[in-house]
Design a protein around this motif. Structure first.
Motif, mmCIF file in Angstrom:
data_model
loop_
_atom_site.group_PDB
_atom_site.id
_atom_site.type_symbol
_atom_site.label_atom_id
_atom_site.label_comp_id
_atom_site.label_asym_id
_atom_site.label_seq_id
_atom_site.Cartn_x
_atom_site.Cartn_y
_atom_site.Cartn_z
ATOM 1 N N THR A 1 -0.340 -6.395 4.519
ATOM 2 C CA THR A 1 0.108 -5.667 3.384
ATOM 3 C C THR A 1 1.060 -4.597 3.711
ATOM 4 O OG1 THR A 1 -1.877 -6.080 2.230
ATOM 5 C CG2 THR A 1 -0.378 -4.507 1.181
ATOM 6 N N PRO A 2 2.389 -4.832 3.536
ATOM 7 C CA PRO A 2 3.418 -3.643 4.041
ATOM 8 C C PRO A 2 2.949 -2.465 3.176
ATOM 9 C CG PRO A 2 4.518 -5.369 2.361
ATOM 10 C CD PRO A 2 2.983 -5.817 2.605
ATOM 11 N N VAL A 3 3.594 -1.348 3.877
ATOM 12 C CA VAL A 3 3.273 -0.032 3.652
ATOM 13 C C VAL A 3 4.512 0.755 2.978
ATOM 14 C CG1 VAL A 3 2.801 2.152 4.411
ATOM 15 C CG2 VAL A 3 1.395 0.298 4.969
ATOM 16 N N CYS A 4 4.419 1.424 1.996
ATOM 17 C CA CYS A 4 5.510 2.205 1.511
ATOM 18 C C CYS A 4 5.060 3.623 1.458
ATOM 19 C CB CYS A 4 5.862 1.763 0.189
ATOM 20 S SG CYS A 4 7.539 2.799 -0.752
ATOM 21 N N GLY A 5 5.676 4.521 2.082
ATOM 22 C CA GLY A 5 5.254 5.927 2.328
ATOM 23 C C GLY A 5 6.152 6.898 2.573
ATOM 24 N N PHE A 6 5.476 8.205 2.648
ATOM 25 C CA PHE A 6 6.302 9.273 3.071
ATOM 26 C C PHE A 6 6.343 9.567 4.624
ATOM 27 C CE2 PHE A 6 4.833 11.336 -1.088
ATOM 28 C CZ PHE A 6 5.938 11.006 -1.827
ATOM 29 N N VAL B 1 0.964 -1.081 0.061
ATOM 30 C CA VAL B 1 -0.040 -0.022 -0.059
ATOM 31 C C VAL B 1 0.781 1.269 0.225
ATOM 32 C CG1 VAL B 1 -1.502 1.212 1.454
ATOM 33 C CG2 VAL B 1 -1.910 -0.941 1.230
ATOM 34 N N LEU B 2 0.830 2.085 -0.779
ATOM 35 C CA LEU B 2 1.260 3.565 -0.831
ATOM 36 C C LEU B 2 0.496 4.552 -0.050
ATOM 37 C CD1 LEU B 2 2.398 3.879 -4.622
ATOM 38 C CD2 LEU B 2 3.386 2.696 -2.952
ATOM 39 N N VAL B 3 1.368 5.224 0.823
ATOM 40 C CA VAL B 3 0.685 6.355 1.867
ATOM 41 C C VAL B 3 1.534 7.641 1.382
ATOM 42 C CG1 VAL B 3 0.265 6.983 4.040
ATOM 43 C CG2 VAL B 3 0.248 4.674 3.339
ATOM 44 N N THR B 4 0.720 8.621 0.985
ATOM 45 C CA THR B 4 1.554 9.648 -0.055
ATOM 46 C C THR B 4 1.129 11.075 0.794
ATOM 47 O OG1 THR B 4 0.067 9.444 -1.620
ATOM 48 C CG2 THR B 4 2.448 8.319 -1.973
#
Length: 354
Positions: A283-288, A261-264
């Motif tokens: 689900t792992p998270v990729c974000g700012f 999941v993208l968190v932007t």
């Protein structure tokens, strides 16, 4: 031994407390009301018209203000929606005065009047800080001397932002129902969910997904129609899909079948309920790295990059998808569970009601 309490929950009047939720605040309020009822407490939720009747709702009368022609012609009058909300909370706080029959009142609204009128109550008032400081709420706090409100904050980040005026806010992280947000099998696509407004940065998620060569599914309510029309719609297609505003179970299925999941965020997230929901789905998270996101994520369930850096975000996607889904789920169960949050609030309630 805990005793059943009569709890008044004050919600935001801007959107109904029902699925599909307008945002994280509405989802949190619904979950808290539901879980407190499951714990045996008598809960009355004061919320916008159209809220879930199963929660024991009393509607905030946000549409009943009648102004004279002279008042309407006043050039200094705020817009009609502001006045309607002001009127609704004023009426509510007068109703919750002495003899209301509650053991305590928990304010989850973003309005200043519950704080400003807290001294008129004969039971404890808890206010949860869900946002960065606002001028109206700061004014209300300073109008009370001393302020009798008991404050909690949804994250340490939010508590720090309020510390100049609220030095002792207790941090109670938001929780999600891990029995509803269940672990999924994963997949090859990416997901993004949230309100479609500029500060949530869906356009940055699209750019990063394209750069990294991944398909992306977007879900959430279209709150800013101009932003959606001008910044999102032209980018749809060729692996970028908008799937609509989904109910929680459908959203959980979608997230559970994605690789990450993208968190932007383009602002400092006070908490980040989307992150907790993703982790519960495994689900792992990729974000700012903004706001409270670093309080929720650990290196074994997510990757954070400097705010606004699309290139770094794109580079971090593949390593994020390689993280173990079990670690993400475990983090949600230990840090983000609704049961743990509700028990902490219950302990605070019992202490104040005593």
């Amino acid at each position: 031994m805990n005793r059943p309490l009569r709890i008044a929950l004050i919600a935001s009047a801007r959107f109904p407390i029902r699925e599909p939720f307008a945002g994280g605040l509405e989802a949190h309020t619904w979950a808290l009301a539901w879980s407190l009822k499951q714990l045996g407490h008598q809960v009355t939720l004061f919320a916008a018209p159209g809220s879930d009747p199963a929660l024991g709702v009393r509607e905030l009368p946000v549409q009943t203000l009648q102004l004279s022609p002279a008042a309407r012609s006043d050039v200094s009058m705020p817009d009609a929606s502001w006045m309607a909300e002001q009127h609704a909370y004023l009426r509510l706080m007068l109703q919750l005065g002495p003899g209301s029959g509650f053991d305590l009142i928990h304010n989850n609204s973003l309005h200043h009047l519950p704080i400003a009128l807290s001294a008129t109550l004969d039971v404890p008032l808890i206010t949860t800080l869900h946002t960065p400081p606002t001028a109206w709420m700061e004014s209300a706090i300073q109008a009370c001397d001393p302020c009798p409100v008991v404050f909690t904050a949804v994250s340490a980040h939010t508590a720090r932002a309020w510390r100049p005026l609220v030095p002792d806010a207790q941090v109670l992280h938001n929780g999600i129902d891990t029995a509803l947000w269940t672990e999924g099998p994963g997949g090859s696509d990416l997901a993004w969910s949230g309100r479609l407004v500029p500060e949530k940065g869906a356009h940055l998620a699209i750019a990063a997904a394209r750069k990294a060569g991944y398909r992306l599914r977007l879900a959430g309510p279209v709150v800013d129609r101009r932003y959606f029309r001008e910044c999102i719609v032209p980018q749809l297609g060729d692996g970028i899909d908008y799937v609509g505003h989904l109910h929680r179970r459908a959203l959980a299925r979608m997230i559970g079948r994605c690789a990450a999941v993208l968190v932007t965020p383009c602002w400092d997230e006070p908490y980040g309920l989307v992150v907790a929901e993703a982790l519960a789905c495994g689900t792992p998270v990729c974000g700012f790295d903004r706001g409270a996101l670093s309080e929720i994520l650990t290196p074994d369930c997510g990757r954070l990059v400097p705010a606004g850096d699309e290139a770094r975000l794109a580079d971090a996607i593949a390593p994020t998808t390689a993280l173990g889904r079990g670690a993400a789920r475990e983090r949600a169960e230990h840090f983000c569970s609704l049961r743990a949050m509700s028990r902490r609030y219950e302990a605070l309630y019992q202490e104040l009601a005593a």
